[in-house]
Design a protein around this motif. Sequence first.
Motif, PDB file in Angstrom:
ATOM      1  N   TYR A  11     -29.907  21.070   6.350  1.00 47.07           N
ATOM      2  CA  TYR A  11     -29.795  22.458   5.888  1.00 47.07           C
ATOM      3  C   TYR A  11     -28.390  23.024   6.076  1.00 47.07           C
ATOM      4  O   TYR A  11     -28.211  24.216   6.091  1.00 47.07           O
ATOM      5  CB  TYR A  11     -30.823  23.334   6.610  1.00 47.07           C
ATOM      6  CG  TYR A  11     -32.170  23.312   5.928  1.00 47.07           C
ATOM      7  CD1 TYR A  11     -32.481  24.241   4.947  1.00 47.07           C
ATOM      8  CD2 TYR A  11     -33.099  22.339   6.229  1.00 47.07           C
ATOM      9  CE1 TYR A  11     -33.700  24.224   4.304  1.00 47.07           C
ATOM     10  CE2 TYR A  11     -34.326  22.301   5.584  1.00 47.07           C
ATOM     11  CZ  TYR A  11     -34.627  23.250   4.623  1.00 47.07           C
ATOM     12  OH  TYR A  11     -35.836  23.221   3.985  1.00 47.07           O
ATOM     13  N   GLU A  13     -26.081  23.121   4.077  1.00 48.53           N
ATOM     14  CA  GLU A  13     -25.710  23.876   2.885  1.00 48.53           C
ATOM     15  C   GLU A  13     -26.075  25.352   3.039  1.00 48.53           C
ATOM     16  O   GLU A  13     -25.313  26.240   2.689  1.00 48.53           O
ATOM     17  CB  GLU A  13     -26.467  23.296   1.695  1.00 48.53           C
ATOM     18  CG  GLU A  13     -25.810  23.515   0.374  1.00 48.53           C
ATOM     19  CD  GLU A  13     -24.661  22.560   0.165  1.00 48.53           C
ATOM     20  OE1 GLU A  13     -23.619  23.031  -0.301  1.00 48.53           O
ATOM     21  OE2 GLU A  13     -24.812  21.357   0.471  1.00 48.53           O
ATOM     22  N   LEU A  14     -27.256  25.564   3.588  1.00 43.33           N
ATOM     23  CA  LEU A  14     -27.720  26.939   3.785  1.00 43.33           C
ATOM     24  C   LEU A  14     -26.826  27.661   4.787  1.00 43.33           C
ATOM     25  O   LEU A  14     -26.486  28.825   4.616  1.00 43.33           O
ATOM     26  CB  LEU A  14     -29.168  26.922   4.276  1.00 43.33           C
ATOM     27  CG  LEU A  14     -29.807  28.293   4.540  1.00 43.33           C
ATOM     28  CD1 LEU A  14     -29.772  29.155   3.306  1.00 43.33           C
ATOM     29  CD2 LEU A  14     -31.238  28.127   5.030  1.00 43.33           C
ATOM     30  N   THR A  17     -23.763  28.577   2.911  1.00 41.34           N
ATOM     31  CA  THR A  17     -23.993  29.575   1.876  1.00 41.34           C
ATOM     32  C   THR A  17     -24.269  30.947   2.473  1.00 41.34           C
ATOM     33  O   THR A  17     -23.795  31.949   1.961  1.00 41.34           O
ATOM     34  CB  THR A  17     -25.155  29.134   0.969  1.00 41.34           C
ATOM     35  OG1 THR A  17     -25.066  27.730   0.788  1.00 41.34           O
ATOM     36  CG2 THR A  17     -25.084  29.792  -0.362  1.00 41.34           C
ATOM     37  N   LEU A  18     -25.027  30.954   3.563  1.00 36.28           N
ATOM     38  CA  LEU A  18     -25.299  32.235   4.223  1.00 36.28           C
ATOM     39  C   LEU A  18     -24.004  32.855   4.729  1.00 36.28           C
ATOM     40  O   LEU A  18     -23.745  34.041   4.533  1.00 36.28           O
ATOM     41  CB  LEU A  18     -26.253  32.042   5.399  1.00 36.28           C
ATOM     42  CG  LEU A  18     -27.741  31.937   5.101  1.00 36.28           C
ATOM     43  CD1 LEU A  18     -28.512  31.647   6.378  1.00 36.28           C
ATOM     44  CD2 LEU A  18     -28.250  33.217   4.469  1.00 36.28           C
ATOM     45  N   GLY A  21     -21.857  33.963   1.860  1.00 36.38           N
ATOM     46  CA  GLY A  21     -22.406  35.165   1.247  1.00 36.38           C
ATOM     47  C   GLY A  21     -22.023  36.401   2.041  1.00 36.38           C
ATOM     48  O   GLY A  21     -21.591  37.406   1.489  1.00 36.38           O
ATOM     49  N   ARG A 104     -34.832  27.646  11.647  1.00 38.84           N
ATOM     50  CA  ARG A 104     -34.394  29.022  11.828  1.00 38.84           C
ATOM     51  C   ARG A 104     -33.034  29.177  12.490  1.00 38.84           C
ATOM     52  O   ARG A 104     -32.388  30.214  12.356  1.00 38.84           O
ATOM     53  CB  ARG A 104     -35.417  29.789  12.667  1.00 38.84           C
ATOM     54  CG  ARG A 104     -36.547  30.393  11.865  1.00 38.84           C
ATOM     55  CD  ARG A 104     -37.459  29.340  11.334  1.00 38.84           C
ATOM     56  NE  ARG A 104     -38.652  29.872  10.690  1.00 38.84           N
ATOM     57  CZ  ARG A 104     -38.751  30.146   9.399  1.00 38.84           C
ATOM     58  NH1 ARG A 104     -37.718  29.972   8.611  1.00 38.84           N
ATOM     59  NH2 ARG A 104     -39.876  30.574   8.888  1.00 38.84           N
TER      60      ARG A 104
ATOM     61  N   ASN B 111     -29.350  38.014  -1.062  1.00 43.70           N
ATOM     62  CA  ASN B 111     -28.426  38.969  -0.451  1.00 43.70           C
ATOM     63  C   ASN B 111     -28.114  40.016  -1.510  1.00 43.70           C
ATOM     64  O   ASN B 111     -27.483  39.716  -2.526  1.00 43.70           O
ATOM     65  CB  ASN B 111     -27.156  38.240   0.006  1.00 43.70           C
ATOM     66  CG  ASN B 111     -26.200  39.158   0.725  1.00 43.70           C
ATOM     67  OD1 ASN B 111     -26.176  40.366   0.475  1.00 43.70           O
ATOM     68  ND2 ASN B 111     -25.416  38.602   1.626  1.00 43.70           N
ATOM     69  N   LEU B 114     -24.710  40.537  -3.095  1.00 36.69           N
ATOM     70  CA  LEU B 114     -24.055  39.455  -3.830  1.00 36.69           C
ATOM     71  C   LEU B 114     -24.511  39.434  -5.281  1.00 36.69           C
ATOM     72  O   LEU B 114     -25.601  39.887  -5.615  1.00 36.69           O
ATOM     73  CB  LEU B 114     -24.371  38.115  -3.184  1.00 36.69           C
ATOM     74  CG  LEU B 114     -23.774  37.866  -1.804  1.00 36.69           C
ATOM     75  CD1 LEU B 114     -24.112  36.467  -1.349  1.00 36.69           C
ATOM     76  CD2 LEU B 114     -22.272  38.068  -1.822  1.00 36.69           C
ATOM     77  N   LEU B 122     -27.411  30.731  -2.948  1.00 33.95           N
ATOM     78  CA  LEU B 122     -28.003  31.113  -1.659  1.00 33.95           C
ATOM     79  C   LEU B 122     -29.491  30.780  -1.634  1.00 33.95           C
ATOM     80  O   LEU B 122     -29.988  30.110  -0.729  1.00 33.95           O
ATOM     81  CB  LEU B 122     -27.795  32.619  -1.431  1.00 33.95           C
ATOM     82  CG  LEU B 122     -28.395  33.198  -0.155  1.00 33.95           C
ATOM     83  CD1 LEU B 122     -27.808  32.510   1.061  1.00 33.95           C
ATOM     84  CD2 LEU B 122     -28.135  34.686  -0.070  1.00 33.95           C
ATOM     85  N   ALA B 125     -30.183  27.141  -1.570  1.00 36.67           N
ATOM     86  CA  ALA B 125     -29.994  26.588  -0.231  1.00 36.67           C
ATOM     87  C   ALA B 125     -31.169  26.942   0.672  1.00 36.67           C
ATOM     88  O   ALA B 125     -31.619  26.122   1.471  1.00 36.67           O
ATOM     89  CB  ALA B 125     -28.692  27.096   0.370  1.00 36.67           C
ATOM     90  N   VAL B 126     -31.687  28.169   0.515  1.00 34.43           N
ATOM     91  CA  VAL B 126     -32.843  28.573   1.298  1.00 34.43           C
ATOM     92  C   VAL B 126     -34.013  27.636   1.020  1.00 34.43           C
ATOM     93  O   VAL B 126     -34.759  27.245   1.900  1.00 34.43           O
ATOM     94  CB  VAL B 126     -33.247  30.034   0.970  1.00 34.43           C
ATOM     95  CG1 VAL B 126     -34.631  30.352   1.494  1.00 34.43           C
ATOM     96  CG2 VAL B 126     -32.233  30.998   1.546  1.00 34.43           C
TER      97      VAL B 126
END
Lengths: 260, 426
Positions: A11, A13-14, A17-18, A21, A104, B111, B114, B122, B125-126
């Motif tokens: 994860y 990537e997440l 990205t988070l 963002g 998480r 988000n 965004l 995003l 990816a989630v």
Amino acid sequence: MMHDLPRLIRYRELLWTLALGEFKARHRQTFLGVAWALVQPVSMMLIFTVVFSFFAKVSVQGTSYVLFAYTGIVSWMFLANSLSAGLPSIVASMNLVTKVGFPREVIPLSKLLTTGFDFLVGMGVLALLLLAYEAPVSSVLLVVPGIAVIQLMFVMGLVLWGSALYVLKRDLGTMLPLLLQIWMFLSPVVYPVSLIPERYQTLYMLNPMALIMEAYRSPILFGTLPSPGTVTSAFIVAAVVLVVGYAYFKAVEMKFADVM
Amino acid sequence: MRSSGVAIQFEDVSKCYVRRPRTLKDALSRLLCRFGGNNGSGAPAPPEEIWAVRNADFAVARGETVGIIGNNGAGKSTVLKLIAGITSPTSGRLTVTGRVASLIELGAGFNLDLAGRDNIYLNGAVLGLSRQEVDRHFDDIVAFSGLAEFLDVPVKYYSSGMYARLGFSIAAHVKADVILTDEVLAVGDAPFRRQCLKKFEELKASATVCFVSHDLHAIKRVCTRVLWLKNGRIQFDGAPEPAIEAYLGSVEQDRERNLREARPLQTEPGAGRWGSGEIEVTAVDILDAQGRARSVFRTFEDLVVRMHYQVNGPVHEPMFGMNIYSDDGVCIHGTNTVIKAVPVRLAERAGTIDVRYPRLPLLAGTYWLRAGVTSGNNWNAPYDVRDRAGKFVVQPVQPDEGLIGLDHQWSTAGPVPEAGVLEKRP
């Protein structure tokens, strides 16, 4: 914990990205944008310089107070900003946590990417200040990234532990600013350890942030290697905090969606 | 991907939510009670346990499309959350093989600050996609959502429809082994919903699907198997038709029981009532063909509306009327004794008058009755008019859309004439 790491890596990537963002959102919405990474530590450094150097005349072992304070502030800001952003992060991502399954820890760790970026910017400014003040630049500085890694481990452990605890006990949110304030004044951020009476110094150095700041300052301000004892104890504390923090996080992780 | 084998395995899984006292105040009062002698009055409430799922034991094979039905609070969403790994079972064992895509809520984790473009990455990816995977599907996602021109607008300016469309488009392009959906196909406008259903048909060909919905014909249409949950327990596990029948039967029983217990339920609070009151509509009963009071019907069942009236004063040319309204206020049918030229013979003090609807063709929905009595055909100064005097529900068993089940036949009349043939005719 061993099988948690591969899952976390899947994860990554997440994580990026988070963080990206948030970075973009911050950049877009604030007038100063990324410049805040610079403004915050520099202005704090200026204030503390005025107060402690001009008014209180604190002596910092012959080096410039500006450099002294700035080193402490950059390192302190990394801790304080990471905790302030990281602890409420799970609760703030409630809609994600209750609707989608993923490791998480990605959420608090992504906050560390943002604060870590600010830390790097702060360190970059420190490098410029060192040049401007003609501080001793030598190969000893190569240990600084190592110390930064130790601090990162420590901060990471605290953020993981704290963000999980925050979900279960929201009091933490109200307590945090107070705790940070107390902790900051108990750490050698804007004054040197030598200011502490001799007999309290052992007690004083039980604070991991005191160890970490001492370890930063030797190479940066004095061009000497930090004492092996300081670095070793800092490392051990950081490693324990990280392992315990992560283990605690994973142990209560599945409760998050139930509690929210 | 293997086409056989087990995708989801529940072994005696239970999930209990406990509400524990969590504040210092609660903890202190518990402590005081423990030491200060329990005189009963200050006894702390024991931790409140809610068993959302009890002893669930089932396996879903790869490629199955399983519908999960049940009332609100029956544990459907908890089952999905357990499969998604959002929460863990209190007891029992649960194994899920493969990548899970939870479409429990569309656009979870967007988000808002965004742009749509960033949120595609995003949200991807989630849902566990790598950047390369999102890159590969990016154009498809955008094309499917139909939001190409809004890609650089922050999502907070999107309408809720646009939000859901983007969310569905991303989720639909996750190559998942297990797909969990919770009412998410009911988003956006009709054309987009059709598009979603089509995409969903495509997805379910290559994945195991758990489908939670209150839309029983959607369940019947897409599922190969249905689990009916009631109070956290699996009541039925099998083919869609009998599962839905069993569920509807139980719903009807429950509603009838509630109706009996909650009488009189004749007027909703705030429902309008006006008139001079020389004669009153005191109550409106909704009955079935056998004369039993019911509030839940199926399409094409007989329905009788019985108005109870009471005479309070001198009444001149009394006329009764009633309307059926859909839940959104459309008048579906109105009738009265003048239109139908029914002579009204009033009882001395009180009596009833019935309107019978044989084979009532209303489709699924909630319907309201307005009942009234007036003089002549003058509704401007009625004796009594009651809005929302009664309410009934039609269960979604007929797959037709709309409000009324119109009688109709489809036919294909041989080969279609070739283009131009029609024009050549004189």
